[in-house]
Each structure stands twice: as structure tokens, then as C-alpha cells.
Design a protein around this motif. Sequence first.
Motif, PDB file in Angstrom:
ATOM      1  N   VAL A  40      -5.210  12.177  99.318  1.00  0.00           N
ATOM      2  CA  VAL A  40      -4.795  13.484  98.810  1.00  0.00           C
ATOM      3  C   VAL A  40      -3.483  13.357  98.052  1.00  0.00           C
ATOM      4  O   VAL A  40      -3.276  14.009  97.024  1.00  0.00           O
ATOM      5  CB  VAL A  40      -4.675  14.502  99.963  1.00  0.00           C
ATOM      6  N   THR A  43      -3.424  12.961  94.335  1.00  0.00           N
ATOM      7  CA  THR A  43      -3.758  14.100  93.476  1.00  0.00           C
ATOM      8  C   THR A  43      -2.605  15.083  93.342  1.00  0.00           C
ATOM      9  O   THR A  43      -2.776  16.157  92.779  1.00  0.00           O
ATOM     10  CB  THR A  43      -4.999  14.845  94.008  1.00  0.00           C
ATOM     11  N   VAL A  53      -0.636  20.124  91.385  1.00  0.00           N
ATOM     12  CA  VAL A  53      -1.826  19.603  92.039  1.00  0.00           C
ATOM     13  C   VAL A  53      -2.827  19.273  90.946  1.00  0.00           C
ATOM     14  O   VAL A  53      -3.221  20.135  90.169  1.00  0.00           O
ATOM     15  CB  VAL A  53      -2.424  20.624  93.021  1.00  0.00           C
ATOM     16  N   GLU A  55      -6.271  18.518  89.439  1.00  0.00           N
ATOM     17  CA  GLU A  55      -7.670  18.809  89.749  1.00  0.00           C
ATOM     18  C   GLU A  55      -8.539  17.691  89.175  1.00  0.00           C
ATOM     19  O   GLU A  55      -8.414  17.345  88.008  1.00  0.00           O
ATOM     20  CB  GLU A  55      -8.085  20.155  89.154  1.00  0.00           C
ATOM     21  N   ASP A  59     -13.743  16.660  93.839  1.00  0.00           N
ATOM     22  CA  ASP A  59     -12.720  16.416  94.852  1.00  0.00           C
ATOM     23  C   ASP A  59     -12.840  17.371  96.041  1.00  0.00           C
ATOM     24  O   ASP A  59     -11.893  17.562  96.781  1.00  0.00           O
ATOM     25  CB  ASP A  59     -11.318  16.467  94.251  1.00  0.00           C
ATOM     26  N   SER A  60     -14.013  17.941  96.217  1.00  0.00           N
ATOM     27  CA  SER A  60     -14.187  18.902  97.310  1.00  0.00           C
ATOM     28  C   SER A  60     -13.996  18.249  98.680  1.00  0.00           C
ATOM     29  O   SER A  60     -13.527  18.887  99.615  1.00  0.00           O
ATOM     30  CB  SER A  60     -15.565  19.558  97.231  1.00  0.00           C
ATOM     31  N   ASP A  63     -10.313  18.131  99.199  1.00  0.00           N
ATOM     32  CA  ASP A  63      -9.717  19.456  99.327  1.00  0.00           C
ATOM     33  C   ASP A  63      -9.976  20.120 100.670  1.00  0.00           C
ATOM     34  O   ASP A  63      -9.297  21.081 101.015  1.00  0.00           O
ATOM     35  CB  ASP A  63     -10.237  20.375  98.219  1.00  0.00           C
ATOM     36  N   VAL A  66      -6.905  20.999 103.576  1.00  0.00           N
ATOM     37  CA  VAL A  66      -5.666  20.448 103.043  1.00  0.00           C
ATOM     38  C   VAL A  66      -4.722  21.588 102.698  1.00  0.00           C
ATOM     39  O   VAL A  66      -5.126  22.562 102.068  1.00  0.00           O
ATOM     40  CB  VAL A  66      -5.938  19.595 101.779  1.00  0.00           C
ATOM     41  N   TRP A  67      -3.470  21.457 103.116  1.00  0.00           N
ATOM     42  CA  TRP A  67      -2.427  22.407 102.770  1.00  0.00           C
ATOM     43  C   TRP A  67      -1.362  21.654 101.998  1.00  0.00           C
ATOM     44  O   TRP A  67      -0.893  20.612 102.430  1.00  0.00           O
ATOM     45  CB  TRP A  67      -1.793  23.013 104.008  1.00  0.00           C
ATOM     46  N   ARG A  76      -1.136  25.350  97.959  1.00  0.00           N
ATOM     47  CA  ARG A  76      -2.590  25.258  97.899  1.00  0.00           C
ATOM     48  C   ARG A  76      -3.131  25.179  99.314  1.00  0.00           C
ATOM     49  O   ARG A  76      -2.655  24.424 100.130  1.00  0.00           O
ATOM     50  CB  ARG A  76      -2.980  24.012  97.115  1.00  0.00           C
ATOM     51  N   ASN A  77      -4.146  25.974  99.606  1.00  0.00           N
ATOM     52  CA  ASN A  77      -4.785  25.982 100.921  1.00  0.00           C
ATOM     53  C   ASN A  77      -6.280  25.816 100.698  1.00  0.00           C
ATOM     54  O   ASN A  77      -6.908  26.675 100.097  1.00  0.00           O
ATOM     55  CB  ASN A  77      -4.479  27.293 101.636  1.00  0.00           C
ATOM     56  N   HIS A  78      -6.821  24.727 101.179  1.00  0.00           N
ATOM     57  CA  HIS A  78      -8.247  24.444 100.980  1.00  0.00           C
ATOM     58  C   HIS A  78      -8.995  24.425 102.301  1.00  0.00           C
ATOM     59  O   HIS A  78      -9.689  23.474 102.623  1.00  0.00           O
ATOM     60  CB  HIS A  78      -8.440  23.100 100.277  1.00  0.00           C
TER      61      HIS A  78
END
Length: 86
Positions: A40, A43, A53, A55, A59-60, A63, A66-67, A76-78
Motif C-alpha cells: 500500500v 501507492t 494517493v 490510483e 488495486d481493489s 484498497d 486501508v486508512w 482515504r478510507n477503503h
Amino acid sequence: MALTTAALLMTVLTVVFNTAMDRHLQHQADDELRNRAAAVATTVDTSGPRVRVLETVNDSLLDANVWIYTGTRLRRNHCPPRPTVR
């Protein structure tokens, strides 16, 4: 007497096995988290004055859960959405 000794031996062996497995599995989990954090980190661009970040395609997997923070601000909050119960 023999039955008590056998039961005691089985208990000791079980405790030793569970302790060894716990350490092994904890080590594996730590390695997995370190590898994922390193992936991570590739990226995230911190070379300029702002955190960016990057993209990338497909990359799902990276993601998921991940915070990314800039200072104390969530960038970013995934987290996957929780399923709705109906």
C-alpha cells in the motif's frame, strides 16, 4: 498410575503444541500485515508538500480495509460497506 501419566503427558503435549502454533500463526499474520502495508505504501506519494494517493488499475485488493491519514485528517478510507439487514 499409567493412565494419570498418559493424561498428564497428553496435556503437556497439547499445551506445547498450542503455544507453538499460536506463535507460528501470529508470526505469519504479522508478516502478512507488513507485506500488505509495504504494498500500500507504494501507492502513496509523499514527495511533495501534500500527500497524494496514486490510483492504479485493479488495486481493489490493496484498497480493502486501508486508512490513509494526512496528519490527523483521514485522507482515504477503503473499508468495505457493511451489508444491510432487511
